[in-house]
Design an enzyme around this catalytic site. Structure first.
Site, PDB file in Angstrom:
ATOM      1  N   ASN A  51       0.806  -1.224   0.000  1.00  0.00           N
ATOM      2  CA  ASN A  51       0.000   0.000   0.000  1.00  0.00           C
ATOM      3  C   ASN A  51       0.839   1.274   0.000  1.00  0.00           C
ATOM      4  O   ASN A  51       0.314   2.354   0.233  1.00  0.00           O
ATOM      5  CB  ASN A  51      -0.944   0.026   1.201  1.00  0.00           C
ATOM      6  N   GLU A  58       4.013   7.553  -1.246  1.00  0.00           N
ATOM      7  CA  GLU A  58       2.575   7.814  -1.135  1.00  0.00           C
ATOM      8  C   GLU A  58       1.846   6.588  -0.597  1.00  0.00           C
ATOM      9  O   GLU A  58       2.104   5.463  -1.009  1.00  0.00           O
ATOM     10  CB  GLU A  58       2.006   8.171  -2.506  1.00  0.00           C
ATOM     11  N   ILE A  59       0.942   6.829   0.341  1.00  0.00           N
ATOM     12  CA  ILE A  59       0.137   5.761   0.920  1.00  0.00           C
ATOM     13  C   ILE A  59      -1.104   5.592   0.050  1.00  0.00           C
ATOM     14  O   ILE A  59      -1.870   6.533  -0.137  1.00  0.00           O
ATOM     15  CB  ILE A  59      -0.242   6.077   2.378  1.00  0.00           C
ATOM     16  N   CYS A  60      -1.278   4.408  -0.505  1.00  0.00           N
ATOM     17  CA  CYS A  60      -2.360   4.135  -1.455  1.00  0.00           C
ATOM     18  C   CYS A  60      -3.522   3.456  -0.748  1.00  0.00           C
ATOM     19  O   CYS A  60      -3.634   2.232  -0.751  1.00  0.00           O
ATOM     20  CB  CYS A  60      -1.839   3.273  -2.600  1.00  0.00           C
ATOM     21  N   LEU A  61      -4.347   4.255  -0.095  1.00  0.00           N
ATOM     22  CA  LEU A  61      -5.541   3.762   0.589  1.00  0.00           C
ATOM     23  C   LEU A  61      -6.724   4.649   0.235  1.00  0.00           C
ATOM     24  O   LEU A  61      -6.621   5.876   0.293  1.00  0.00           O
ATOM     25  CB  LEU A  61      -5.353   3.795   2.113  1.00  0.00           C
TER      26      LEU A  61
END
Length: 70
Positions: A51, A58-61
């Site tokens: 993630n 970058e946090i992909c949530l």
């Protein structure tokens, strides 16, 4: 100096994992229209996680993007 810009550190408590003993820095930027918009968070430290974008941190949530709710 700026209450809208934060740095956080997450420490690993996992034993016998690749993250054991790790300390991971995050940059947190809170927009002026918070809580209507989510904070922008990204890892400053390199971390290998499904993630987290490896190059940008970058946090992909969805929770921090399209599914954000105040």
């Amino acid at each position: 100096d700026n209450l809208f810009e934060w740095t956080a550190v997450i420490t690993s408590s996992e034993v016998d994992s690749p993250y054991e003993g790790g300390k991971f820095k995050l940059a947190i930027n809170v927009p002026s229209n918070y809580p209507l918009q989510p904070p922008n968070m990204k890892f400053i430290s390199k971390v290998c996680h499904p993630n987290v974008h490896f190059n940008t941190g970058e946090i992909c949530l969805d929770l921090l993007k399209s599914s954000w709710s105040p």
